[in-house]
Each structure stands twice: as C-alpha cells, then as structure tokens.
Write a protein that holds these residues in place. Structure first.
Motif, mmCIF file in Angstrom:
data_model
loop_
_atom_site.group_PDB
_atom_site.id
_atom_site.type_symbol
_atom_site.label_atom_id
_atom_site.label_comp_id
_atom_site.label_asym_id
_atom_site.label_seq_id
_atom_site.Cartn_x
_atom_site.Cartn_y
_atom_site.Cartn_z
ATOM 1 N N PRO A 243 11.604 13.281 37.184
ATOM 2 C CA PRO A 243 11.878 11.986 36.567
ATOM 3 C C PRO A 243 10.860 10.905 36.900
ATOM 4 C CG PRO A 243 13.899 12.921 37.435
ATOM 5 C CD PRO A 243 12.778 13.778 37.929
ATOM 6 N N ASP A 244 10.421 10.847 38.160
ATOM 7 C CA ASP A 244 9.486 9.796 38.549
ATOM 8 C C ASP A 244 8.177 9.911 37.782
ATOM 9 O OD1 ASP A 244 11.547 9.542 40.429
ATOM 10 O OD2 ASP A 244 10.176 8.821 41.974
ATOM 11 N N GLN A 245 7.616 11.103 37.727
ATOM 12 C CA GLN A 245 6.340 11.296 37.044
ATOM 13 C C GLN A 245 6.492 11.131 35.536
ATOM 14 O OE1 GLN A 245 3.428 11.554 38.657
ATOM 15 N NE2 GLN A 245 2.515 11.290 36.617
ATOM 16 N N TYR A 246 7.606 11.565 35.020
ATOM 17 C CA TYR A 246 7.908 11.441 33.585
ATOM 18 C C TYR A 246 7.927 9.964 33.183
ATOM 19 C CZ TYR A 246 10.690 12.292 29.288
ATOM 20 O OH TYR A 246 11.168 12.357 28.000
ATOM 21 N N LEU A 247 8.631 9.158 33.987
ATOM 22 C CA LEU A 247 8.693 7.725 33.717
ATOM 23 C C LEU A 247 7.335 7.063 33.924
ATOM 24 C CD1 LEU A 247 10.101 5.064 33.110
ATOM 25 C CD2 LEU A 247 10.981 5.061 35.468
ATOM 26 N N LEU A 248 6.620 7.467 34.963
ATOM 27 C CA LEU A 248 5.314 6.878 35.239
ATOM 28 C C LEU A 248 4.343 7.127 34.085
ATOM 29 C CD1 LEU A 248 3.834 5.289 37.444
ATOM 30 C CD2 LEU A 248 3.070 7.470 38.387
ATOM 31 N N SER A 249 4.449 8.276 33.433
ATOM 32 C CA SER A 249 3.574 8.548 32.293
ATOM 33 C C SER A 249 3.861 7.583 31.147
ATOM 34 C CB SER A 249 3.744 10.000 31.825
ATOM 35 O OG SER A 249 4.997 10.204 31.189
ATOM 36 N N PHE A 250 5.119 7.219 30.976
ATOM 37 C CA PHE A 250 5.491 6.240 29.942
ATOM 38 C C PHE A 250 4.939 4.862 30.274
ATOM 39 C CE2 PHE A 250 8.613 2.919 28.701
ATOM 40 C CZ PHE A 250 8.467 3.003 27.319
ATOM 41 N N LEU A 251 5.136 4.428 31.501
ATOM 42 C CA LEU A 251 4.677 3.100 31.910
ATOM 43 C C LEU A 251 3.158 2.985 31.791
ATOM 44 C CD1 LEU A 251 6.891 2.690 35.107
ATOM 45 C CD2 LEU A 251 7.398 1.872 32.790
ATOM 46 N N THR A 252 2.462 4.009 32.242
ATOM 47 C CA THR A 252 0.999 3.996 32.236
ATOM 48 C C THR A 252 0.438 4.038 30.821
ATOM 49 O OG1 THR A 252 0.956 5.090 34.399
ATOM 50 C CG2 THR A 252 -1.063 5.170 33.086
ATOM 51 N N SER A 253 0.967 4.927 29.995
ATOM 52 C CA SER A 253 0.410 5.079 28.645
ATOM 53 C C SER A 253 0.706 3.872 27.766
ATOM 54 C CB SER A 253 0.937 6.356 27.991
ATOM 55 O OG SER A 253 2.328 6.297 27.759
ATOM 56 N N THR A 254 1.854 3.239 27.946
ATOM 57 C CA THR A 254 2.154 2.058 27.131
ATOM 58 C C THR A 254 1.330 0.852 27.581
ATOM 59 O OG1 THR A 254 4.112 1.657 28.518
ATOM 60 C CG2 THR A 254 4.458 2.782 26.414
ATOM 61 N N TYR A 255 1.071 0.751 28.893
ATOM 62 C CA TYR A 255 0.144 -0.291 29.348
ATOM 63 C C TYR A 255 -1.243 -0.054 28.762
ATOM 64 C CZ TYR A 255 -3.637 -2.207 32.029
ATOM 65 O OH TYR A 255 -4.830 -2.798 32.365
ATOM 66 N N GLU A 256 -1.710 1.179 28.802
ATOM 67 C CA GLU A 256 -3.033 1.493 28.254
ATOM 68 C C GLU A 256 -3.093 1.173 26.763
ATOM 69 O OE1 GLU A 256 -3.403 5.558 29.378
ATOM 70 O OE2 GLU A 256 -4.180 5.098 31.398
ATOM 71 N N ALA A 257 -1.983 1.382 26.060
ATOM 72 C CA ALA A 257 -1.928 1.025 24.637
ATOM 73 C C ALA A 257 -2.074 -0.481 24.452
ATOM 74 C CB ALA A 257 -0.608 1.501 24.031
ATOM 75 N N ALA A 258 -1.395 -1.266 25.303
ATOM 76 C CA ALA A 258 -1.496 -2.726 25.215
ATOM 77 C C ALA A 258 -2.896 -3.203 25.558
ATOM 78 C CB ALA A 258 -0.473 -3.370 26.152
ATOM 79 N N ALA A 259 -3.468 -2.666 26.634
ATOM 80 C CA ALA A 259 -4.795 -3.096 27.075
ATOM 81 C C ALA A 259 -5.866 -2.741 26.053
ATOM 82 C CB ALA A 259 -5.118 -2.468 28.428
#
Length: 302
Positions: free
Chosen positions: A270-286
């Motif tokens: 779960p931790d890594q699964y969620l972290l992939s969401f947080l990271t990829s959506t930030y990268e999309a915004a940036a």
C-alpha cells in the motif's frame, strides 16, 4: 498491512463523520483565534499524533494550551503547561451539547476564547450551539479513521521529504476534513475564484496565493474515501497527463486526480502504491505548468 489500512466504508460511519467534522471545527476555531497568522493558513490545522489529532501547543496569556482528540480513550483532552487538564467525553452527543461542555471545561481552566460559532466549508451551517441534528459517535469507526490517518501521514511525510522547495507540513484541515501536504513552485498564482460554501473568498485568496501541487486523503465520497491530487492554477494538459497506478483517474467534477482508498488498502504494498500516485500526479502538475527545476538534494552522513 490490513491493520494499518482498515476498511472504512463511508456509508457505515457517515453520521459519525459528520458529527466529528463539526466537533473538530469547534476546536479548530480556538486554534485559529490563538495562533498568529502563518502563510496559507498553516496556523489553523491539526496534526496526527500517537492517539489521534492534536492542535499542538498554543499560546494563551503566558502559558501553553494543547487540545487533543484522543481516539484511543475517546476523550477530548485539554491540557495546559501549568499542569492542569480537563476532558470532554467523545460519545454519542449533539454538537450543541459538545460545544457547551467544551466551553465550560475551557473556562474551568481559565481559558476564554470567543469564536465564530458557525461552521465553514459545508453547505448547511447550523451554529454550533443550536445544532441538535448531528449527534452520532461510533468509537470503533473513529479509531479506524485515526489508524487510516496514521498510515496516510506516514506516506505523505515520505513524499514530502523528496521535495527540496517550499512545502507545507503534513496537516489536517478541519474545514474540509482532510489530511494534506502541498508543494509550491515559488511563483505567484492568479487570484482564486472562491465560492467555497460558508467560507469568505479571501480565505481562499490567501490559501492559493502561490502556484501549488497539493495532495492528500479525504474520507468522504461514495465508497471508502479517496486520495487526491490537484494543481492550482489548473494547467493546460494536466488533466490528460498519464499518472500511476492504473486505478487512478481524473475526476472532472472535483477537478482532481483521485485514487480510491480501498485500492490502496488492498494493494500488495500500500505505501509504495500510494507513493506512486502522489509522485506521478506531482510530476504531471510540474510538467504541465513548467515548474522551475530545483537543485539535486545532497545528503551527508553524520
């Protein structure tokens, strides 16, 4: 992992969640009155701690005051730096009853903090001292919610640590009833349009005075709550940007990428699964906004 990410079907604890939301607003408004203003309203949220949610230490007439929602013993604990304390039971009781006892216990400690007794950021705002409509408290659900916050806090804190620029604490906003962390590009943003129910527009002007990528955990909706991620201002191309994991999607009504909490808790990691969401959506915004590049973080061993 099951114990770290408990099932939390919104329909099963909706009444408790609504009541608890209003109780947190009562206590939160005390913090709003006592703390000096900090940019983006960072002076008002709560923080996840070892038993629940805390205001952290607040100043009052030369002493410190801390108020804690204890979801282990199911008490609201009011403590001062002078060694005095009072408690208010977290049990089935109306908002009006909770407000009256909380006020009385604060005054018994010599703490008198007048607040605006009208809820914010909700469509129907019944003054706290008149609200006999909301009065549910399921202790097991409240405890499970706190455990979900502990896990979300852990992952959001890890995500926060990866950013070298200006970034908020991981904090719980009692207005929207969500746990959030926000990254900043360092550039000013156009004025927010406002329009949040029972919340002055100038509150949002301050909150979104700079360009952000924000994410968090909201225990609402139709299933078990969601993790979310959005950018303000909403950049061209952001909504269509590919993100991870495959179960994440952009919700046009919310204006956010969302990932169901149930998908996270059922993931193999779960931790890594969620972290992939947080990271990829930030990268999309940036990427969509063309955020300035930051220098690489260099860590030295001590």
């Amino acid at each position: 992992m099951t114990g770290q990410w408990p099932a939390l079907v919104v329909a099963d604890w909706q009444d408790t969640k609504d009541t608890l939301h209003l109780w947190t607003q009562i206590v939160g408004k005390v913090r709003l009155e006592l703390e000096p203003m900090v940019n983006h309203w960072w002076n008002v949220p709560f923080y996840v701690n070892a038993v629940g949610l805390t205001t952290s230490l607040m100043p009052y007439q030369g002493m410190g005051v801390e108020i804690v929602f204890d979801f282990v013993r199911h008490q609201l604990v009011i403590q001062t730096s002078q060694g005095a304390s009072r408690e208010v039971a977290l049990r089935p009781r109306t908002v009006a009853d909770f407000f009256a006892e909380f006020t009385a216990q604060m005054q018994a400690l010599g703490i008198n903090v007048p607040i605006n007794a009208t809820p914010v950021e909700i469509a129907t705002a019944i003054p706290f001292d008149q609200d006999i409509e909301h009065g549910s408290y399921d202790s097991a659900a409240a405890h499970a919610f706190w455990i979900s916050l502990v896990s979300a806090q852990r992952v959001l804190t890890r995500f926060r640590a990866d950013f070298r620029g200006k970034v908020s604490p991981v904090h719980f906003f009692w207005g929207a009833f969500d746990l959030a962390v926000t990254r900043f590009s360092g550039r000013p943003a156009e004025r927010h349009p406002g329009g949040v129910p029972n919340c002055p527009d100038w509150v949002m002007w301050e909150a979104y005075s700079e360009e952000v990528s924000s994410c968090g955990y909201w225990p609402g909706g139709d299933t078990e709550g969601v993790f979310y991620s959005y950018a303000y201002p909403d950049p061209l191309g952001f909504r269509a940007h590919p993100v991870q994991p495959a179960e994440a999607r952009f919700d046009p009504e919310l204006g956010e990428f969302i990932l169901p909490y149930a998908e996270v808790r059922q993931a193999a990691d779960p931790d890594q699964y969620l972290l992939s969401f947080l990271t990829s959506t930030y990268e999309a915004a940036a990427a969509s906004s063309g955020w300035p590049a930051l220098p690489e973080r260099r860590v030295r061993k001590i």
